[in-house]
Design a protein around this motif. Structure first.
Motif, mmCIF file in Angstrom:
data_model
loop_
_atom_site.group_PDB
_atom_site.id
_atom_site.type_symbol
_atom_site.label_atom_id
_atom_site.label_comp_id
_atom_site.label_asym_id
_atom_site.label_seq_id
_atom_site.Cartn_x
_atom_site.Cartn_y
_atom_site.Cartn_z
ATOM 1 N N LEU A 106 -18.472 17.117 -5.613
ATOM 2 C CA LEU A 106 -18.435 16.898 -7.068
ATOM 3 C C LEU A 106 -17.646 18.010 -7.751
ATOM 4 N N LEU A 107 -17.832 19.221 -7.245
ATOM 5 C CA LEU A 107 -17.111 20.362 -7.806
ATOM 6 C C LEU A 107 -15.595 20.196 -7.608
ATOM 7 N N LYS A 108 -15.225 19.674 -6.454
ATOM 8 C CA LYS A 108 -13.801 19.507 -6.124
ATOM 9 C C LYS A 108 -13.109 18.503 -7.051
ATOM 10 N N VAL A 109 -13.831 17.469 -7.472
ATOM 11 C CA VAL A 109 -13.191 16.408 -8.268
ATOM 12 C C VAL A 109 -13.482 16.545 -9.769
ATOM 13 N N GLU A 110 -14.125 17.634 -10.159
ATOM 14 C CA GLU A 110 -14.475 17.819 -11.571
ATOM 15 C C GLU A 110 -13.220 17.820 -12.451
ATOM 16 N N ARG A 111 -13.239 17.034 -13.511
ATOM 17 C CA ARG A 111 -12.128 16.895 -14.475
ATOM 18 C C ARG A 111 -10.837 16.431 -13.811
ATOM 19 N N LYS A 112 -10.935 15.722 -12.707
ATOM 20 C CA LYS A 112 -9.728 15.256 -12.018
ATOM 21 C C LYS A 112 -9.761 13.739 -11.801
ATOM 22 N N PHE A 113 -8.566 13.191 -11.678
ATOM 23 C CA PHE A 113 -8.410 11.787 -11.354
ATOM 24 C C PHE A 113 -7.498 11.650 -10.155
ATOM 25 N N GLU A 114 -7.600 10.506 -9.515
ATOM 26 C CA GLU A 114 -6.730 10.214 -8.366
ATOM 27 C C GLU A 114 -5.597 9.278 -8.803
ATOM 28 N N PHE A 115 -4.418 9.518 -8.266
ATOM 29 C CA PHE A 115 -3.289 8.603 -8.461
ATOM 30 C C PHE A 115 -2.734 8.220 -7.099
ATOM 31 N N GLY A 116 -2.196 7.020 -7.023
ATOM 32 C CA GLY A 116 -1.567 6.562 -5.780
ATOM 33 C C GLY A 116 -0.069 6.448 -5.982
ATOM 34 N N LEU A 117 0.687 6.829 -4.975
ATOM 35 C CA LEU A 117 2.150 6.687 -5.052
ATOM 36 C C LEU A 117 2.646 6.071 -3.751
ATOM 37 N N LYS A 118 3.229 4.890 -3.877
ATOM 38 C CA LYS A 118 3.850 4.260 -2.725
ATOM 39 C C LYS A 118 5.354 4.238 -2.926
ATOM 40 N N VAL A 119 6.105 4.498 -1.850
ATOM 41 C CA VAL A 119 7.567 4.456 -1.931
ATOM 42 C C VAL A 119 8.066 3.407 -0.946
ATOM 43 N N PHE A 120 8.742 2.397 -1.509
ATOM 44 C CA PHE A 120 9.279 1.316 -0.691
ATOM 45 C C PHE A 120 10.796 1.472 -0.559
ATOM 46 N N CYS A 121 11.325 0.909 0.523
ATOM 47 C CA CYS A 121 12.779 0.912 0.671
ATOM 48 C C CYS A 121 13.231 -0.473 1.127
ATOM 49 N N ASP A 122 14.517 -0.735 0.937
ATOM 50 C CA ASP A 122 15.149 -1.900 1.564
ATOM 51 C C ASP A 122 15.492 -1.436 2.974
ATOM 52 N N SER A 123 14.637 -1.789 3.936
ATOM 53 C CA SER A 123 14.753 -1.179 5.270
ATOM 54 C C SER A 123 16.081 -1.505 5.944
ATOM 55 N N GLU A 124 16.600 -2.734 5.753
ATOM 56 C CA GLU A 124 17.863 -3.104 6.400
ATOM 57 C C GLU A 124 19.012 -2.252 5.863
ATOM 58 N N LYS A 125 19.030 -2.085 4.560
ATOM 59 C CA LYS A 125 20.092 -1.296 3.940
ATOM 60 C C LYS A 125 20.001 0.172 4.359
ATOM 61 N N LEU A 126 18.775 0.695 4.329
ATOM 62 C CA LEU A 126 18.585 2.098 4.704
ATOM 63 C C LEU A 126 18.965 2.329 6.161
ATOM 64 N N MET A 127 18.567 1.432 7.034
ATOM 65 C CA MET A 127 18.889 1.601 8.456
ATOM 66 C C MET A 127 20.393 1.486 8.692
ATOM 67 N N ALA A 128 21.055 0.613 7.933
ATOM 68 C CA ALA A 128 22.511 0.486 8.078
ATOM 69 C C ALA A 128 23.194 1.795 7.680
ATOM 70 N N GLU A 129 22.718 2.400 6.600
ATOM 71 C CA GLU A 129 23.296 3.679 6.165
ATOM 72 C C GLU A 129 23.060 4.774 7.203
ATOM 73 N N LEU A 130 21.851 4.799 7.732
ATOM 74 C CA LEU A 130 21.535 5.814 8.738
ATOM 75 C C LEU A 130 22.301 5.555 10.033
ATOM 76 N N ARG A 131 22.522 4.271 10.363
ATOM 77 C CA ARG A 131 23.284 3.935 11.574
ATOM 78 C C ARG A 131 24.702 4.479 11.475
ATOM 79 N N GLU A 132 25.267 4.379 10.289
ATOM 80 C CA GLU A 132 26.627 4.920 10.077
ATOM 81 C C GLU A 132 26.648 6.419 10.354
ATOM 82 N N LYS A 133 25.648 7.107 9.834
ATOM 83 C CA LYS A 133 25.553 8.555 10.071
ATOM 84 C C LYS A 133 25.364 8.842 11.555
ATOM 85 N N SER A 134 24.535 8.030 12.193
ATOM 86 C CA SER A 134 24.256 8.220 13.610
ATOM 87 C C SER A 134 25.517 8.050 14.447
#
Lengths: 251, 68
Positions: A106-134
């Motif tokens: 209770l002490l740890k969460v006093e006056r605090k809230f939780e937030f969630g952050l998800k980061v999505f990508c276009d996996s095909e596009k990202l992998m194509a870019e990384l493949r070029e670098k590779s």
């Protein structure tokens, strides 16, 4: 008849406020809510019949709604849905046995809230870019592979090397995004838990605990991150009760 | 477009909420798992989570949403 537990609260000097709040609320299936206390810790509970409970999405949301409302008025630890004990006495004994851990959390969460952050990508596009670098990296290392005389082995080694480089580049890229996120959010004194590469498209799944007063600064920081990584999709949710920051199991 | 964003926001909020209420929070050990028609709550949770992942995948192409 069993007792469903919704949350563990620090009520301290406001027991009458909780009493008034519970009088205007209902638990799942319209059940009356009441409180069970040991010293300064209170469990908000309702009677329920296991046989009559329908454990579906709407019931889970009713359960969450009780926690949500309570969290606006009190410091609390949400219980996981399905937390049921046999009697009021058993719950009071549970509060007594776990008093120290509950107080610490209770002490740890006093006056605090939780937030969630998800980061999505276009996996095909990202992998194509990384493949070029590779590919660019592999050109510089061609001589090493060329030393292998057997052509079948060479093809296999080349394939494995490419896959390995691609994975390394992806991990490096995701780590760099995480470093940016933590760099932005550390100044808000957040406590964070971050998982990476959850699925091919969900590259980051993070939760953050921060002071209620810093909500707007968090939104602003995530906006800056979105601008910095236009190819990614940042989704921020909250404020939530601190579901992800209760690090103990009650016995 | 605005309605789509709101719809996606609502979906994400529900999925995030269900994820939390079913899979997070203080755990009570040695006690009861609620069951309905022989499908216990753990299984119900897994089904909901699979649905959550699939829906999240579908939502990946959307714009950034900051709302609960």
């Amino acid at each position: 008849m069993e007792i469903m537990i919704y949350a563990l609260l620090s009520v301290k000097k406001k027991p009458e406020r909780l009493h008034a709040l519970l009088a205007g609320m209902n638990g799942i299936a319209g059940a009356d809510l009441h409180q069970l206390s040991f010293d300064e810790i209170t469990a908000v509970v309702s009677n329920m019949s296991r046989a009559s409970l329908i454990a579906d999405k709407s019931t889970a949301m009713e359960y969450a709604a009780v926690i949500e409302t309570l969290s606006k008025h009190f410091i609390l630890l949400p219980m996981r849905f399905g937390s049921v004990m046999e009697s009021n006495e058993a719950i009071i004994h549970m509060l007594e046995r776990n008093y120290h851990d509950i107080q610490q959390n209770l002490l740890k969460v006093e006056r605090k809230f939780e937030f969630g952050l998800k980061v999505f990508c276009d996996s095909e596009k990202l992998m194509a870019e990384l493949r070029e670098k590779s590919e660019a990296v592999s050109k510089t290392q061609r001589t090493t592979v060329a030393e292998i005389k057997n052509s079948a082995s060479r093809i296999w080694v080349n394939k494995k090397l490419k896959e390995h480089r691609l994975e390394e580049l992806l991990v490096t890229y995701v780590d760099s995004v995480i470093a940016e996120i933590t760099g932005q959010l550390d100044r808000l004194k957040t406590i964070s838990k971050i998982k990476k590469m959850v699925t091919p498209t969900t590259i980051i799944d993070g939760v953050f605990l921060l002071d209620k007063a810093l909500k707007d600064e968090l939104i602003h920081a995530v906006g800056d991150l979105q601008n910095k990584f236009p190819g990614l999709n940042f989704i921020l949710t909250g404020p939530w009760p601190p579901y992800n920051f209760v690090d103990f199991t009650v016995k | 477009m605005h309605d789509n964003v709101i719809d996606r926001s609502r979906d994400i909020t529900i999925l995030e909420l269900l994820d939390r209420v079913l899979n997070k929070g203080v755990i009570l050990t040695g006690d009861i798992v609620i069951s309905v028609a022989d499908v216990d709550l753990v299984y119900l949770g897994v089904k909901l989570m699979l649905s959550s992942v699939e829906t999240m995948e579908q939502l990946k192409s959307g714009k950034s949403i900051i709302e609960k």
